[in-house]
Scaffold this active site. Structure first.
Site, PDB file in Angstrom:
ATOM      1  N   GLY A  92      -6.179   4.362   5.009  1.00 53.12           N
ATOM      2  CA  GLY A  92      -7.341   5.363   5.871  1.00 53.12           C
ATOM      3  C   GLY A  92      -7.728   4.492   7.043  1.00 53.12           C
ATOM      4  O   GLY A  92      -8.105   4.825   8.147  1.00 53.12           O
ATOM      5  N   VAL A  93      -7.781   2.999   6.993  1.00 55.27           N
ATOM      6  CA  VAL A  93      -8.491   2.433   7.902  1.00 55.27           C
ATOM      7  C   VAL A  93      -7.528   2.600   9.222  1.00 55.27           C
ATOM      8  O   VAL A  93      -7.954   2.461  10.424  1.00 55.27           O
ATOM      9  CB  VAL A  93      -8.785   0.718   7.862  1.00 55.27           C
ATOM     10  CG1 VAL A  93      -9.909   0.874   7.054  1.00 55.27           C
ATOM     11  CG2 VAL A  93      -7.499   0.473   7.097  1.00 55.27           C
ATOM     12  N   GLU A  98      -8.409   3.782  13.081  1.00 60.52           N
ATOM     13  CA  GLU A  98      -7.983   3.146  14.328  1.00 60.52           C
ATOM     14  C   GLU A  98      -7.307   4.030  15.183  1.00 60.52           C
ATOM     15  O   GLU A  98      -7.415   3.950  16.421  1.00 60.52           O
ATOM     16  CB  GLU A  98      -7.395   1.857  13.902  1.00 60.52           C
ATOM     17  CG  GLU A  98      -6.613   1.161  14.957  1.00 60.52           C
ATOM     18  CD  GLU A  98      -7.770   0.531  16.049  1.00 60.52           C
ATOM     19  OE1 GLU A  98      -8.848   0.399  15.632  1.00 60.52           O
ATOM     20  OE2 GLU A  98      -7.379  -0.064  16.910  1.00 60.52           O
ATOM     21  N   HIS A 133       1.009  -1.323  -0.181  1.00 60.84           N
ATOM     22  CA  HIS A 133       0.071   0.018   0.117  1.00 60.84           C
ATOM     23  C   HIS A 133       0.879   1.407   0.089  1.00 60.84           C
ATOM     24  O   HIS A 133       1.119   1.790   1.023  1.00 60.84           O
ATOM     25  CB  HIS A 133      -0.789  -0.099   1.118  1.00 60.84           C
ATOM     26  CG  HIS A 133      -1.925   0.914   0.950  1.00 60.84           C
ATOM     27  ND1 HIS A 133      -2.195   2.227   1.476  1.00 60.84           N
ATOM     28  CD2 HIS A 133      -3.546   0.810   0.985  1.00 60.84           C
ATOM     29  CE1 HIS A 133      -3.152   2.769   1.223  1.00 60.84           C
ATOM     30  NE2 HIS A 133      -4.366   1.884   1.155  1.00 60.84           N
TER      31      HIS A 133
END
Lengths: 154, 106
Positions: free
Chosen positions: A46-47, A51, A37
């Site tokens: 983005g996740v 978090e 990524h």
């Protein structure tokens, strides 16, 4: 920031003992996630940023209540990603509890880069629940101590 | 300063907030009706319910005793006429709180 171990907050800079917190975190130079990524163009997913904001919100509650309860992410009410986050960036995470009740809380959070530009913001709902066991509680508490929490409200 | 709001206005705003948490197509429902039960008919679980509660609190500037309402609902029969989870009763309860402490924007 240790992405593999989901330890996304490096330092707790400020906590008013009630409803707000300011944290910092540095994106590592290298991490396995950047291999995919993306190859040749590492960007924090983005996740991970969501978090990170959830962990900051959870700390507000846990630090105020001496780690009586764990805060689990229950709803991503909204989230926006306004800029790419890349290796070696130092991020500031600010979170504020806006509602609290019924075993849940809602917090609004922002992540800013070193220049003060907002890279992500969100409104999250966290579910408050007893720790599954003492081992888990000690683990989370130790991470907070490593992040600069001194055992009392900052 | 509190400002009065009609049942219809409150009903409209509250159903709009509930709609953000449920999918009528999934539920095979055409329209939300006052007799609907929030959990049994509209599929709201505790997380959805709290999301609705927090949205209502922001919308009307009130504080809802959500835990008390959830406990009361759990003691009532699912389809009881006076269930706090029946939409018409739920709107009435919110209206009572607005009249006591609300600051409804014009």
């Amino acid at each position: 920031m240790n992405i593999e171990y989901n330890q996304l907050i490096d330092r707790i800079v400020e906590h008013n003992g009630l409803d707000t917190i300011i944290c910092e975190s540095e994106v590592p130079d290298r991490a396995p996630i950047f291999e995919g990524h993306f190859p040749g163009n590492p960007i924090v997913p983005g996740v991970i940023l969501i978090e990170m904001m959830a962990q900051a919100g959870g700390y507000i509650h846990m630090l105020s209540k001496d780690f009586e309860e764990m805060a689990y992410l229950a709803t991503v009410r909204s989230a926006k990603f306004r800029n790419f986050v890349t290796p070696n960036q130092v991020l500031t995470i600010k979170s504020k509890i806006t509602h609290h009740g019924g075993g849940y809380l809602i917090c609004k959070a922002k992540i800013s880069d070193a220049a003060g530009g907002v890279v992500a913001d969100s409104e999250l709902m966290l579910k408050l629940q007893n720790f599954a066991n003492e081992k888990m509680r000690e683990y989370i508490k130790n991470i907070a101590l490593q992040a600069g929490w001194n055992g009392h409200d900052l | 300063m509190s400002k009065s709001i009609s049942y219809d206005e409150a009903y409209e705003k509250i159903t709009a907030l509930i709609l953000e948490q449920c999918d009528l197509e999934d539920l095979n429902i055409e329209k939300i009706e006052p007799h609907h039960i929030l959990n049994a008919d509209l599929g709201l679980d505790s997380v959805d319910f709290l999301n609705v509660i927090f949205d209502i609190e922001s919308e009307f500037g009130i504080s809802i005793p959500s835990e008390e309402w959830m406990n009361r609902a759990s003691e009532q029969a699912l389809n009881a006429e006076d269930s706090v989870f029946r939409l018409s009763n739920f709107v009435e309860s919110v209206l009572e709180l607005i009249e006591e402490e609300g600051t409804v924007s014009a």
